[in-house]
Design a protein around this motif. Structure first.
Motif, mmCIF file in Angstrom:
data_model
loop_
_atom_site.group_PDB
_atom_site.id
_atom_site.type_symbol
_atom_site.label_atom_id
_atom_site.label_comp_id
_atom_site.label_asym_id
_atom_site.label_seq_id
_atom_site.Cartn_x
_atom_site.Cartn_y
_atom_site.Cartn_z
ATOM 1 N N VAL A 173 36.230 -123.526 -89.356
ATOM 2 C CA VAL A 173 36.650 -124.935 -89.392
ATOM 3 C C VAL A 173 38.023 -125.048 -90.046
ATOM 4 N N ASP A 174 38.674 -126.183 -89.882
ATOM 5 C CA ASP A 174 39.966 -126.410 -90.537
ATOM 6 C C ASP A 174 39.795 -126.905 -91.963
ATOM 7 N N SER A 196 21.934 -128.139 -99.002
ATOM 8 C CA SER A 196 23.068 -127.300 -99.417
ATOM 9 C C SER A 196 22.644 -125.848 -99.616
ATOM 10 N N PHE A 197 23.478 -124.936 -99.159
ATOM 11 C CA PHE A 197 23.328 -123.518 -99.482
ATOM 12 C C PHE A 197 24.420 -123.105 -100.466
ATOM 13 N N MET A 198 25.645 -123.592 -100.249
ATOM 14 C CA MET A 198 26.755 -123.271 -101.150
ATOM 15 C C MET A 198 27.762 -124.414 -101.153
ATOM 16 N N GLU A 199 28.043 -124.954 -102.347
ATOM 17 C CA GLU A 199 29.070 -125.986 -102.443
ATOM 18 C C GLU A 199 30.427 -125.379 -102.110
ATOM 19 N N PRO A 200 31.386 -126.219 -101.683
ATOM 20 C CA PRO A 200 32.705 -125.678 -101.325
ATOM 21 C C PRO A 200 33.269 -124.826 -102.468
ATOM 22 N N ILE A 202 40.664 -118.516 -99.011
ATOM 23 C CA ILE A 202 39.819 -119.204 -98.043
ATOM 24 C C ILE A 202 38.974 -120.223 -98.819
ATOM 25 N N VAL A 203 38.479 -121.220 -98.107
ATOM 26 C CA VAL A 203 37.478 -122.120 -98.684
ATOM 27 C C VAL A 203 36.226 -121.955 -97.849
ATOM 28 N N ARG A 204 35.099 -121.815 -98.513
ATOM 29 C CA ARG A 204 33.847 -121.682 -97.772
ATOM 30 C C ARG A 204 32.787 -122.590 -98.388
ATOM 31 N N SER A 205 31.857 -123.009 -97.563
ATOM 32 C CA SER A 205 30.733 -123.822 -98.014
ATOM 33 C C SER A 205 29.584 -123.509 -97.067
ATOM 34 N N GLY A 206 28.371 -123.932 -97.423
ATOM 35 C CA GLY A 206 27.252 -123.572 -96.553
ATOM 36 C C GLY A 206 26.096 -124.538 -96.623
ATOM 37 N N ILE A 207 25.402 -124.657 -95.499
ATOM 38 C CA ILE A 207 24.185 -125.476 -95.416
ATOM 39 C C ILE A 207 23.079 -124.669 -94.740
ATOM 40 N N TYR A 208 21.848 -125.042 -95.046
ATOM 41 C CA TYR A 208 20.709 -124.407 -94.369
ATOM 42 C C TYR A 208 20.479 -125.018 -92.992
ATOM 43 N N MET A 249 27.537 -121.141 -92.625
ATOM 44 C CA MET A 249 28.686 -121.205 -93.535
ATOM 45 C C MET A 249 29.835 -121.859 -92.771
ATOM 46 N N PHE A 250 30.606 -122.684 -93.481
ATOM 47 C CA PHE A 250 31.860 -123.219 -92.929
ATOM 48 C C PHE A 250 33.000 -122.417 -93.554
ATOM 49 N N ILE A 251 33.841 -121.849 -92.723
ATOM 50 C CA ILE A 251 34.916 -120.980 -93.208
ATOM 51 C C ILE A 251 36.268 -121.590 -92.847
ATOM 52 N N GLU A 252 37.053 -121.879 -93.885
ATOM 53 C CA GLU A 252 38.414 -122.406 -93.692
ATOM 54 C C GLU A 252 39.374 -121.301 -94.095
#
Ligand code: FE2
Length: 377
Positions: free
Chosen positions: A104-105, A121-125, A135-141, A149-152
């Motif tokens: 993602v952007d 939530s799995f991982m806050e940004p 990089i910025v990453r975050s995650g949801i179940y 995971m969202f990977i910027e």
């Protein structure tokens, strides 16, 4: 954003899409022996060494090997000690896909959009950095214990991501022409399909593009229902399967029993030349499901004329199907792990945007013959 560099359809898409996704970033598999799994995906599936994380990079808990083939990146992760969440995951589920990472952007915004719509939530940004940027990453179940995971990565110029170093290897077998992840299928519990369809609609902004019910997908024994969810630009497609009542245990129930819950059933990877790709995979020891030779007696009556000769398709066991937009060629591996859970699909699309409905019956009967051998039918 410089509007001059954006074409009109992209702007339109983004205006419609509260969660723009550029594509699949990586898939992370939790496996009991990452070092040997990496070797397998190189030697059998044609992936290349790419990145490494472990004791040499200061990671004392986990070892990860990243392998790459064109746009497909797999992370293979094993624990370095007992009592880790990764080890517990492997103990319960066996080897399998833990993370479907989406490129993602803006990983912070994606997380906010998803969690405000009800995602767990799995991982806050989290911003992680090294000498090559951040990089910025975050995650949801999502279903089961599977995670998105969202990977910027727009501010990162290193090999893969902070925490990893380049993995140089003297052993580099040729690629086999696998290009990108076409779709990834989730198996969920009886009655849970619509819950996850709604999750992808409400939380991720996806739309349902196709639906199959047990009238489409049933044999004497097996029945299942499936709905295919797609994001706005069509780069991410997630069919969701649930078992339906059948006379004997369906392949979806077999999966759920052995995976001990919902999870990723198959990863479909695209090629531009399926005959060449499957020939190479077979030569390297990848095992595929076989349909009876009689499938090929009638296939051209069903799908009409195709560019390929039928003989190599028959020899390799490649299946053909057609929809309104064109045709597709596909084949499925046998499960790649000890438990009869995860497998791969190799797919070549020649216009078709569907998933091979015309092959389901032949395919499920092939799976049932294997289930019979396993004593799980
Ligand atoms: Fe598929």
């Amino acid at each position: 954003m410089n509007l001059l560099t954006q074409d009109i359809p992209k702007i339109y898409e983004e205006a419609q899409d509260f969660m723009p996704i550029n594509g699949t970033d990586y898939l992370e598999l939790y496996v009991s022996n990452a070092k040997q799994a990496a070797h397998f995906y190189k030697s059998a599936f044609g992936f290349q060494s790419f990145a490494y994380s472990g004791l040499e990079t200061g990671n004392t808990e986990l070892e990860s090997y990243v392998v790459i083939q064109d746009k497909i990146r797999l992370i293979l992760t094993s624990p370095l000690k007992s009592g880790t969440s990764v080890g517990e995951h492997i103990d319960k589920h066996g080897d399998g896909v833990k993370v479907i990472a989406l490129w993602v952007d803006d990983a912070t915004q994606a997380y906010k959009e998803a969690t405000s719509r009800g995602a767990r939530s799995f991982m806050e940004p989290q911003k992680i950095e090294d000498d090559h940027g951040h990089i910025v990453r975050s995650g949801i179940y999502t279903y089961g214990e599977t995670v998105h995971m969202f990977i910027e990565r727009k501010e990162y110029e290193g090999v893969f991501m902070p925490g990893f170093k380049a993995w140089e290897s003297d052993y580099s077998p040729e690629h086999v022409g696998l290009k990108f992840v076409d779709h990834m299928v989730g198996n969920v519990e009886l009655g849970a399909m619509n819950t996850w369809v709604e999750f992808y609609e409400k939380v991720m902004g996806f739309t349902q593009i196709i639906s199959f019910d047990d009238k489409d997908i049933s044999t004497e024994y097996t029945a299942l229902m499936s709905k295919v969810m797609s994001n706005g630009n069509g780069r991410i497609k997630f069919p969701i399967n649930e078992p339906a009542e059948g006379r004997k245990k369906s392949q979806i129930e077999e999966y759920l029993d052995f995976y001990e819950g919902a999870g990723v059933q198959h990863i479909a990877v695209a090629t531009d030349n399926i005959i060449d790709t499957v020939t190479q995979l077979r030569n390297r020891g990848v095992e595929f499901l076989r349909v009876p030779d009689t499938y090929y007696d009638v296939v051209l009556d069903r799908v009409g004329s195709i560019d390929e000769d039928i003989q190599p398709l028959k020899e390799l066991g490649i299946l053909v199907d057609r929809d309104d937009e064109g045709y597709l060629l596909q084949i499925f591996t046998r499960p790649v792990n000890p438990r009869p859970t995860m497998f791969f699909e190799i797919i070549q699309r020649k216009g078709a945007t569907s998933f091979g409905k015309g092959n389901f019956k032949a395919l499920f009967e092939a799976i049932e013959r294997e289930q019979e051998l396993r004593g799980t039918l």
